[in-house]
Scaffold this motif. Structure first.
Motif: not given
Length: 575
Positions: A325-330
């Motif tokens: 799943v695309r990780v948008v922000e951490i």
């Protein structure tokens, strides 16, 4: 509102209220007047001024009602401060959960019961931290909380489902039930569970549970093992074996996740059942067993290995990891004064996103993990806002997140306490098979940081200047907001030093408290340096300075010679 325990005392002493004028007018004092009347609270808090007309009770119930209506996003900074300020709300939330969660209350109260349960979990977390600091008031809150639960069990006020939910919340927040509460729960479970099972069709029960939790094995696991702590080992193995033979894959997989339970006896029972029922291990379970093997202490690995071998011999193919799943922000926080760090991960696309969270804790490891229901990005941004959460979160890289998970899994392994199964669920969301315990600790991490510090900063004159100004550059920003020592030892020392000069108090705290915790603070500064260094926008963040201070601490430089540690001693005493 009454003065908070951690606020300056109105008497003008400059000390925290909890260390000074705790009077009968303060809610904290009202709850804990049993210093003089040891049994004054035996009959419940309502007789001591915590009835429905009490402003604290009204605020607590209003908060629960608001959360029930609009969701957990309501829990902004003022609400969080309220919960931290009034630990007695734990009993109010317990009463609310018992009152709205029973069948007689009706379905319209289900969301309110969930809100009380959610808030009870927050207060249990705060209670655990206070218990770790050995505060007497925390033990008294725990005693009265457990007494209230025991009374509810013995009177029949608490249903079996409520008992399971309450004890599950305690175990999840690492506030393990005491012996008397455990015995009361075991009696209730032994008395009611067999009668219910006699009237239920196991196949129907499994089907209903799978439908209720939308085929989510992790949610099923939470429910399945909420009562496992009150059954003997043999019964646990039989029960888990039965669940593993259920026709629904989600039920089998939920039962198998017992290998990550917080109770070593439950973990052992789940592993034994898997060995005996290897032919029903599903492909995702096989992948999970292989993935979590190193999360478990060495003595716990052999039955996992036997189950994996048996499953392979039975022809079970290992499932592949789902597409990432695309990780948008951490985002992540720096370690706070209790050694806790937080990481938040936003994942998803096309307007539907999920927010996941990780809680790391010094000397504990990965303490909690969760993933929210899908929601809009605007809702997630509101939850991440510092003014709402009260926590400053920096944007960090995926490499940093992976490194932190591995670092804290090392702590889990060291203490033979596996991380929660929800960490595995999150690993599957972001496809992270690399989340394994790190081989090295913070000292090796510090050596790597020092190797990257600019050479001119390591010149003797530069190091002296950095050390000399450390109390200013290190303590003036948000990351140091909670950098102080707390606990019973500190309280007792401050009581003995009452009336002494600032210099005497500061030096005594440095010598008798901070020197013993030198490595803890050196690790904290190392982790803070790494947090700053790995942030994509790290301009102006003094990561090199923190690394240099940490290096001086492991070189055994006297802490009296480090202004930063002197400042932490002052904060400990007077703020």
């Amino acid at each position: 509102m009454a003065v908070g325990r951690n606020h300056p005392c109105p008497c003008g002493s400059g000390r925290k209220f909890k260390r000074c004028c705790i009077t009968a007018g303060n809610s904290q004092a009202k709850l804990f007047e049993m210093e003089a009347e040891a049994d004054g609270y035996e009959d419940g808090y309502e007789e001591d001024g915590f009835g429905e007309s009490d402003p604290i009770a009204r605020s607590a119930h209003a908060l629960a009602a608001t959360i029930a209506e609009v969701g957990n996003a309501t829990l902004d900074k003022p609400a969080q401060d309220f919960l931290a300020e009034y630990p007695e709300c734990l009993l109010l939330f317990l009463d609310g959960f018992l009152g709205t969660g029973n069948e007689a209350a009706g379905e319209e109260y289900e969301e309110l019961a969930d809100a009380y349960y959610f808030l009870m979990g927050i207060e249990l977390t705060l209670l655990r931290i206070a218990l770790e600091h050995r505060y007497e008031w925390a033990q008294k809150v725990r005693d009265h909380y457990e007494r209230r639960i025991i009374d509810a069990i013995r009177s029949g006020e608490a249903s079996l489902e409520q008992i399971m939910a309450i004890t599950n919340a305690m175990m999840r927040q690492r506030v393990e039930p005491g012996a008397e509460l455990t015995a009361a729960c075991a009696d209730a479970f032994g008395r009611e569970a067999p009668q219910r099972l006699d009237t239920l069709d196991p196949a129907v029960l499994c089907a209903e549970m799978v439908a209720q939790y939308n085929d989510d094995p992790f949610a099923i696991c939470d429910t399945l093992y909420s009562s496992a702590h009150f059954t003997d080992d043999a019964s646990s193995v039989i029960s888990i074996r039965m669940l593993l033979s259920a026709p629904q894959a989600a039920m089998k997989e939920g039962a198998a996740l017992g290998v990550l339970d917080s109770d070593p006896a439950v973990r052992s029972a789940a592993a034994a059942a898997l060995v005996e029922a290897a032919d029903v291990i599903t492909p995702p379970t096989l992948r999970r067993l292989i993935g979590v093997r190193r999360w478990l202490a060495e003595p716990e690995r052999p039955p996992i290995d036997r189950a994996v071998r048996a499953a392979r011999l039975a022809g079970v193919e290992c499932a592949q990891w789902a597409p990432r799943v695309r990780v948008v922000e951490i985002r992540a926080s720096a370690p706070d004064g209790a050694g806790a760090q937080m990481a938040m991960i936003v994942s998803g696309a096309r307007g539907v996103h999920q927010l996941s969270g990780l809680l790391f804790k010094h000397n504990c490891g990965v303490a909690d993990a969760w993933t929210s229901e899908p929601q809009s990005m605007s809702e997630i941004k509101e939850m991440l806002d510092e003014h709402s959460s009260g926590v400053h979160l920096l944007r960090v890289s995926r490499a940093y997140l992976d490194g932190m998970v591995g670092y804290y899994l090392r702590d889990n392994l060291k203490h033979a306490t596996p991380p929660p199964a929800r960490l595995l669920a999150l690993a599957e969301v972001v496809q992270a098979p690399q989340w394994q315990p790190a081989e090295s600790g913070w000292r090796e991490m510090l050596a790597g940081l020092i190797a990257e510090v600019r050479s001119q900063l390591l010149e003797p004159a530069s190091v002296r200047a950095i050390i000399a100004t450390s109390a200013k550059w290190a303590m003036r920003r948000h990351w140091a907001a909670s950098w102080a020592e707390e606990g019973r030892e500190v309280e007792d020392l401050l009581h003995r030093l009452n009336g002494r000069s600032l210099k005497t108090v500061r030096n005594t705290i440095v010598d008798q408290i901070l020197e013993k915790r030198r490595d803890i603070w050196a690790e904290r500064f190392t982790l803070t340096a790494l947090w700053m260094k790995e942030a994509p926008r790290r301009g102006g963040l003094p990561w090199e300075h923190f690394a240099i201070v940490a290096q001086k601490m492991i070189e055994q430089v006297p802490l009296r010679e480090l202004p930063l540690m002197q400042r932490i001693a002052e904060v400990t005493a007077y703020m």
